[in-house]
Motif scaffolding. Structure first.
Motif, PDB file in Angstrom:
ATOM      1  N   THR A 148      -1.072   9.444   1.245  1.00 40.25           N
ATOM      2  CA  THR A 148      -0.678   8.577   0.131  1.00 40.25           C
ATOM      3  C   THR A 148      -0.351   7.171   0.609  1.00 40.25           C
ATOM      4  O   THR A 148      -0.132   6.923   1.792  1.00 40.25           O
ATOM      5  CB  THR A 148       0.571   9.124  -0.587  1.00 40.25           C
ATOM      6  OG1 THR A 148       1.694   9.071   0.315  1.00 40.25           O
ATOM      7  CG2 THR A 148       0.366  10.544  -1.066  1.00 40.25           C
ATOM      8  N   ARG A 149      -0.293   6.263  -0.379  1.00 41.84           N
ATOM      9  CA  ARG A 149       0.260   4.944  -0.099  1.00 41.84           C
ATOM     10  C   ARG A 149       0.841   4.377  -1.386  1.00 41.84           C
ATOM     11  O   ARG A 149       0.488   4.792  -2.487  1.00 41.84           O
ATOM     12  CB  ARG A 149      -0.787   3.998   0.475  1.00 41.84           C
ATOM     13  CG  ARG A 149      -1.903   3.583  -0.461  1.00 41.84           C
ATOM     14  CD  ARG A 149      -2.872   2.646   0.257  1.00 41.84           C
ATOM     15  NE  ARG A 149      -3.999   2.294  -0.592  1.00 41.84           N
ATOM     16  CZ  ARG A 149      -5.034   1.589  -0.170  1.00 41.84           C
ATOM     17  NH1 ARG A 149      -5.088   1.166   1.090  1.00 41.84           N
ATOM     18  NH2 ARG A 149      -6.027   1.293  -0.991  1.00 41.84           N
ATOM     19  N   GLY A 150       1.754   3.420  -1.203  1.00 45.06           N
ATOM     20  CA  GLY A 150       2.385   2.829  -2.370  1.00 45.06           C
ATOM     21  C   GLY A 150       3.433   1.814  -1.985  1.00 45.06           C
ATOM     22  O   GLY A 150       3.717   1.602  -0.803  1.00 45.06           O
ATOM     23  N   PRO A 151       4.037   1.166  -2.985  1.00 43.62           N
ATOM     24  CA  PRO A 151       5.020   0.121  -2.726  1.00 43.62           C
ATOM     25  C   PRO A 151       6.382   0.696  -2.376  1.00 43.62           C
ATOM     26  O   PRO A 151       6.706   1.837  -2.717  1.00 43.62           O
ATOM     27  CB  PRO A 151       5.076  -0.630  -4.066  1.00 43.62           C
ATOM     28  CG  PRO A 151       4.746   0.430  -5.078  1.00 43.62           C
ATOM     29  CD  PRO A 151       3.762   1.349  -4.416  1.00 43.62           C
ATOM     30  N   SER A 152       7.168  -0.108  -1.695  1.00 40.43           N
ATOM     31  CA  SER A 152       8.555   0.274  -1.431  1.00 40.43           C
ATOM     32  C   SER A 152       9.379   0.096  -2.709  1.00 40.43           C
ATOM     33  O   SER A 152       8.954  -0.586  -3.647  1.00 40.43           O
ATOM     34  CB  SER A 152       9.148  -0.609  -0.328  1.00 40.43           C
ATOM     35  OG  SER A 152       9.253  -1.953  -0.795  1.00 40.43           O
TER      36      SER A 152
END
Length: 248
Positions: A148-152
């Protein structure tokens, strides 16, 4: 149905009001069906049938994250929904990276689609990647795992959702989930969509930096689509539901 989820030859019964429309609302990255809640409620109150599915690996389905969740599999999910719910004359709406998913779903369920609507959405041309379209701030690196990836959370509160009222912002931030990393790109996967013509609408949110106006105007030009501009950020389904419902 030859695997393409076309309508059956029989005459489908029509339920409810004569002016009822069928809406399928597809969310973008880091989201789930929840992002459409205010807009969906208003469409239903107006007498329409509305589906806002959460895609595989997202939202309340985040615990199902695994390899193999792609634009193609998520697009098939949406096409399957339209088949099993026996929907016709669907207004298929996508926002952000949900634009990729509705392109694939529309291709798989061609005979069920009345119109495709891109709400501040990405629509890559053949061979193009999401990273060719989205301009990312190098000072705000994404949180990345194997899947996965995404914003803090800081990025969500101080940039992505910064234009929201504090209560709404907190509600939205609490529901954000990381996005399946294999479902953020699909070079070549949408060629079947672009080889056809579609009744289409493009809604550009003028206070949003991604995707750019140039990208969205290109989408509108390619599809000969209706063009609308909203003075809103990237999440008008939360911040401007009345105006968005009017356009939909």
């Amino acid at each position: 149905n030859n695997g393409n989820h076309s309508r059956s030859a029989r005459t489908n019964p029509k339920w409810g009001k004569h002016n009822m429309a069928n809406y399928v609302l597809v969310h973008g990255s880091y989201q789930g069906g929840w992002i459409w809640q205010p807009t969906a409620e208003k469409l239903r109150a107006a007498g329409h049938r509305v589906y806002a599915p959460t895609l595989d690996g997202c939202g309340e389905r985040a615990s199902q994250i695994r390899h193999g969740i792609t634009i193609a599999t998520q697009g098939k999910e949406v096409a399957d929904l339209m088949f099993y719910e026996d929907l016709s004359d669907v207004i298929l709406v996508g926002t952000s990276t949900g634009g990729l998913v509705i392109c694939k779903a529309a291709e798989l369920a061609r005979d069920r689609i009345s119109r495709v609507v891109f709400v501040d959405a990405l629509a890559p041309q053949p061979g193009e990647r999401v990273d060719d379209i989205v301009v990312r701030d190098p000072n705000r690196p994404q949180v990345t795992t194997e899947l996965t990836r995404g914003p803090s959370r800081d990025d969500l509160e101080n940039r992505l959702f910064a234009d929201m009222e504090p209560e709404l912002r907190g509600w939205a931030v609490d529901r954000v989930t990381m996005h399946p990393i294999e479902a953020t790109d699909a070079p070549g996967e949408l060629d079947g969509f672009w080889s056809q013509s579609w009744p289409a609408t493009v809604v550009r949110c003028s206070l949003s930096s991604n995707p750019s106006e140039a990208h969205q105007r290109r989408t509108a030009d390619k599809l000969k689509a209706e063009w609308h501009i909203m003075e809103a950020g990237h999440y008008p389904m939360l911040t401007h539901p009345d105006e968005l419902v009017g356009l939909l």
